[in-house]
Write an enzyme that holds these catalytic residues in place. Structure first.
Site, short mmCIF file in Angstrom:
data_model
loop_
_atom_site.label_atom_id
_atom_site.label_comp_id
_atom_site.label_asym_id
_atom_site.label_seq_id
_atom_site.Cartn_x
_atom_site.Cartn_y
_atom_site.Cartn_z
N ARG A 285 1.29 10.47 13.84
CA ARG A 285 0.89 11.09 12.45
C ARG A 285 0.02 12.16 12.83
O ARG A 285 -1.07 12.13 13.39
CB ARG A 285 0.03 10.01 11.88
N TYR B 182 0.91 -1.08 0.03
CA TYR B 182 0.02 0.11 -0.02
C TYR B 182 0.88 1.48 0.08
O TYR B 182 0.67 2.26 -0.77
CB TYR B 182 -0.77 0.05 1.13
N ASN C 83 -14.17 0.50 14.03
CA ASN C 83 -13.92 -0.62 15.16
C ASN C 83 -14.44 -0.10 16.15
O ASN C 83 -15.44 -1.05 16.82
CB ASN C 83 -12.58 -1.11 15.04
N ARG D 163 -2.85 9.46 15.88
CA ARG D 163 -3.52 9.52 14.60
C ARG D 163 -4.45 10.76 14.77
O ARG D 163 -4.67 11.50 15.74
CB ARG D 163 -4.46 8.32 14.23
N GLN E 262 0.30 5.35 20.42
CA GLN E 262 0.54 5.77 18.88
C GLN E 262 -0.60 6.76 18.52
O GLN E 262 -1.74 6.66 18.99
CB GLN E 262 0.30 4.62 17.94
N ASN F 281 -6.10 9.99 8.15
CA ASN F 281 -7.20 9.03 8.47
C ASN F 281 -8.45 9.95 8.40
O ASN F 281 -8.57 10.97 9.04
CB ASN F 281 -7.04 8.63 9.91
N ARG G 108 -10.53 -0.87 10.43
CA ARG G 108 -9.92 0.80 10.85
C ARG G 108 -10.36 1.19 12.11
O ARG G 108 -11.38 0.99 12.59
CB ARG G 108 -10.10 1.80 9.84
N VAL G 109 -9.60 1.96 12.87
CA VAL G 109 -9.85 2.16 14.40
C VAL G 109 -11.18 2.71 14.43
O VAL G 109 -11.81 2.48 15.54
CB VAL G 109 -8.58 3.05 15.03
N VAL G 110 -11.58 3.83 13.75
CA VAL G 110 -12.88 4.65 14.16
C VAL G 110 -14.11 3.62 14.17
O VAL G 110 -15.02 3.48 14.94
CB VAL G 110 -12.89 5.85 13.48
N1 LIG Z 1 -10.11 6.62 4.31
C1 LIG Z 1 -8.99 6.85 4.70
O1 LIG Z 1 -8.59 7.36 5.75
C2 LIG Z 1 -7.78 7.11 3.58
C3 LIG Z 1 -6.57 7.68 4.01
C4 LIG Z 1 -5.62 7.99 2.95
C5 LIG Z 1 -5.82 7.46 1.89
N2 LIG Z 1 -7.00 7.11 1.49
C6 LIG Z 1 -7.29 6.87 -0.02
O2 LIG Z 1 -8.61 7.19 -0.42
C7 LIG Z 1 -9.23 6.40 -1.45
C8 LIG Z 1 -10.49 5.84 -0.96
O3 LIG Z 1 -10.33 5.18 0.32
P1 LIG Z 1 -11.70 4.71 1.20
O4 LIG Z 1 -11.44 4.91 2.47
O5 LIG Z 1 -13.15 5.32 0.55
O6 LIG Z 1 -11.53 3.00 0.89
P2 LIG Z 1 -12.80 2.33 0.34
O7 LIG Z 1 -12.13 0.72 0.62
O8 LIG Z 1 -14.02 2.57 1.10
O9 LIG Z 1 -12.84 2.60 -1.12
C9 LIG Z 1 -11.97 1.96 -2.21
C10 LIG Z 1 -12.80 1.79 -3.37
O10 LIG Z 1 -12.22 1.38 -4.33
C11 LIG Z 1 -12.63 0.10 -4.89
N3 LIG Z 1 -11.50 -0.68 -5.61
C12 LIG Z 1 -10.35 -1.24 -4.97
N4 LIG Z 1 -9.68 -1.92 -5.75
C13 LIG Z 1 -10.07 -1.62 -6.98
C14 LIG Z 1 -9.73 -1.94 -8.42
N5 LIG Z 1 -8.79 -2.53 -8.73
N6 LIG Z 1 -10.45 -1.45 -9.30
C15 LIG Z 1 -11.57 -0.67 -9.12
N7 LIG Z 1 -12.16 -0.49 -8.19
C16 LIG Z 1 -11.34 -0.72 -6.82
C17 LIG Z 1 -13.21 -0.59 -3.90
O11 LIG Z 1 -14.37 -1.54 -4.18
C18 LIG Z 1 -14.07 0.63 -3.22
O12 LIG Z 1 -15.22 1.06 -3.53
C19 LIG Z 1 -8.32 5.28 -1.48
O13 LIG Z 1 -7.50 5.47 -2.57
C20 LIG Z 1 -7.30 5.27 -0.26
O14 LIG Z 1 -6.02 4.77 -0.35
C21 LIG Z 1 -8.12 6.84 2.22
O1 LIG Z 2 -9.19 -2.12 16.54
C1 LIG Z 2 -8.20 -1.29 16.19
C2 LIG Z 2 -7.75 -0.90 14.95
C3 LIG Z 2 -6.63 -0.26 14.88
N1 LIG Z 2 -6.11 0.43 16.08
C4 LIG Z 2 -4.80 1.19 15.88
O2 LIG Z 2 -5.31 2.56 15.46
C5 LIG Z 2 -4.28 3.11 14.52
C6 LIG Z 2 -4.95 3.41 13.35
O3 LIG Z 2 -5.27 2.26 12.52
P1 LIG Z 2 -6.10 2.31 11.29
O4 LIG Z 2 -6.25 0.79 10.78
O5 LIG Z 2 -7.54 2.84 11.42
O6 LIG Z 2 -5.23 3.30 10.06
P2 LIG Z 2 -3.91 3.57 9.93
O7 LIG Z 2 -3.51 4.69 10.61
O8 LIG Z 2 -2.93 2.37 10.24
O9 LIG Z 2 -3.99 3.60 8.27
C7 LIG Z 2 -4.89 4.48 7.67
O10 LIG Z 2 -4.46 5.80 7.42
C8 LIG Z 2 -3.81 6.04 6.06
C9 LIG Z 2 -4.64 5.34 5.13
O11 LIG Z 2 -4.05 5.63 3.82
C10 LIG Z 2 -5.13 4.30 5.14
O12 LIG Z 2 -5.94 3.79 4.31
C11 LIG Z 2 -5.68 4.10 6.67
O13 LIG Z 2 -6.32 2.74 6.92
C12 LIG Z 2 -3.27 2.00 14.35
O14 LIG Z 2 -2.40 2.67 15.45
C13 LIG Z 2 -3.74 0.80 14.93
O15 LIG Z 2 -2.93 0.01 15.72
C14 LIG Z 2 -6.70 0.08 17.30
O16 LIG Z 2 -5.90 0.48 18.43
N2 LIG Z 2 -7.47 -0.60 17.34
#
Ligand SMILES: NC(=O)c1ccc[n+]([C@@H]2O[C@H](COP(=O)([O-])OP(=O)(O)OC[C@H]3O[C@@H](n4cnc5c(N)ncnc54)[C@H](O)[C@@H]3O)[C@@H](O)[C@H]2O)c1
Ligand SMILES: O=c1ccn([C@@H]2O[C@H](COP(=O)(O)OP(=O)(O)O[C@H]3OC[C@@H](O)[C@H](O)[C@H]3O)[C@@H](O)[C@H]2O)c(=O)[nH]1
Length: 346
Positions: A306, A176, A221, A242, A240, A205, A217-219
């Site tokens: 972060r 990723y 969950n 966020r 840690q 996030n 993801r944490v929120v």
């Molecule tokens: N939500 C966050 O905290 C966060 C943080 C940083 C970056 N991003 C980026 O924002 C974007 C959207 O994230 P999100 O939280 O909405 O995630 P999400 O998983 O809800 O959405 C991702 C979407 O992409 C689609 N997808 C995945 N692989 C694909 C493929 N090969 N072809 C076509 N569609 C595909 C999935 O079906 C889904 O609808 C992502 O690029 C992610 O990396 C999100």
């Molecule tokens: O149940 C849980 C899940 C997660 N966590 C913690 O919560 C923190 C955040 O974890 P998340 O899985 O929500 O997300 P992360 O910050 O690791 O990655 C995230 O941020 C950047 C984006 O690009 C990623 O798509 C997104 O998932 C981590 O430190 C993790 O260890 C918990 O403490 N409890």
């Protein structure tokens, strides 16, 4: 011809941007803006689609393979004359005539992006190449949703865009974070070599309604656990940090970046910083004071801190987040209670 954008640094552009497809000037041309949203059936993508559809000049096409997204997220638009939904995997080429591309397709939750890491890196690299190829062919402006994960386990705090990051290239998160780093490289190479109009957002996030309930993801969950009356699982050590951005703020930032004159990369996130223990305590206080907080094992390479420096977003986009965590969490709780069929007790 579109104006040349800058990222505030001195990137010389070898070629001017390509002219839009001749179809744009055909007798069938409509003055609407045709916008492709890849990953538009996902969490952020579907909120972005809602906002874009509010503008009657916009036609929106979503391409999604439904790996983590659902049609349910877009159900209010299915059948709308300005909306189209295509089941499509971005690792395959896509031929559509569009003016703008919001390229979001990629699983975002660590449990989903680690599930099939080879597919994740293909989505980031081949998927972004395909979308850049499309942008080049039709002369569209393209925005990539990159991530704070490009900073890895950051040695600089807060993170500004000039920081190059501290990423493990062979770890379980690399599909990723390294995938997104290559995607950013591709964006800038296409910009310099072919004059493509690019925008790169580094998203921190983001949370809000429509996150998958068992997304991992944490929120999501903690809210699902609090609503179900289960212990909140803080992954060790819990210190840690966020920074959590509400989804409506994120969508506003992405649209400003797309419409503005700056390539980025630009951090879009909420600088409010919380430890995971603080987040668990806040969820417990706001949603269910009876639940326990338990410490569980963490996963490898979890970044320790972060927090975005959003000076660039403020200065260049006039953007800053409006929704505080304590106000955003109850909005997400409402959505989770509805989907889990667990109404509030009065
Ligand atoms: N939500 C966050 O905290 C966060 C943080 C940083 C970056 N991003 C980026 O924002 C974007 C959207 O994230 P999100 O939280 O909405 O995630 P999400 O998983 O809800 O959405 C991702 C979407 O992409 C689609 N997808 C995945 N692989 C694909 C493929 N090969 N072809 C076509 N569609 C595909 C999935 O079906 C889904 O609808 C992502 O690029 C992610 O990396 C999100
Ligand atoms: O149940 C849980 C899940 C997660 N966590 C913690 O919560 C923190 C955040 O974890 P998340 O899985 O929500 O997300 P992360 O910050 O690791 O990655 C995230 O941020 C950047 C984006 O690009 C990623 O798509 C997104 O998932 C981590 O430190 C993790 O260890 C918990 O403490 N409890």
């Amino acid at each position: 011809m579109a104006k040349q954008a800058s990222n505030g640094e001195n990137h010389s552009v070898a070629k001017p941007p390509p002219t839009p497809s001749p179809l744009r000037f055909s007798k069938f041309f409509q003055p609407n803006m045709r916008i492709l949203v890849t990953g538009g059936a996902g969490f952020i993508g579907s909120h972005l689609v809602d906002k874009l559809m509010e503008n009657e000049k916009n036609e929106v096409i979503v391409a999604d393979n439904f790996f983590t997204g659902t049609k349910e997220n877009l159900k209010k638009w299915i059948g709308h004359p300005r909306f189209e939904l295509i089941r499509h995997d971005v690792t395959e080429p896509l031929l559509v005539e569009v003016d703008q591309i919001y390229h979001l397709a990629c699983p975002a939750s660590p449990i989903f992006y680690k599930y099939n890491p080879v597919k994740t890196i293909k989505t980031n690299v081949i998927g972004t190449l395909n979308m850049l190829g499309l942008a080049k062919r039709v002369g569209a402006r393209i925005l990539l949703t990159s991530t704070s994960e490009v900073y890895g386990d950051p040695l600089v705090h807060p993170q500004d865009e000039s920081y190059w990051g501290n990423v493990n290239p062979i770890g379980v998160r690399s599909c990723y974070d390294e995938g997104k780093r290559v995607a950013e490289t591709l964006m800038f190479d296409y910009h310099r070599q072919h004059g493509i109009e690019i925008r790169v957002a580094r998203i921190f996030n983001t949370y809000g309604p429509r996150m998958n309930i068992d997304d991992g993801r944490v929120v999501s969950n903690f809210i699902a656990q609090a609503v179900r009356g289960e212990p909140l699982t803080v992954q060790a050590p819990g210190t840690q940090t966020r920074s959590f951005c509400y989804v409506s703020d994120m969508v506003d930032g992405l649209i400003r970046l797309m419409e503005g004159e700056n390539t980025g990369p630009i951090n879009i996130g909420n600088p409010g910083e919380f430890t995971m223990i603080e987040l668990a305590e806040t969820v417990k206080e706001l949603i269910n004071p009876d639940v326990e907080i338990t410490m569980v094992e963490n996963t490898p390479d979890d970044p320790r801190q972060r927090k975005p420096d959003i000076t660039k977003a403020k200065e260049l986009l006039g953007w800053e987040p409006k929704v505080k965590l304590r106000n955003g969490l109850p909005l997400m709780e409402d959505d989770f209670r509805l989907r889990l069929d667990k109404p509030r007790k009065n």
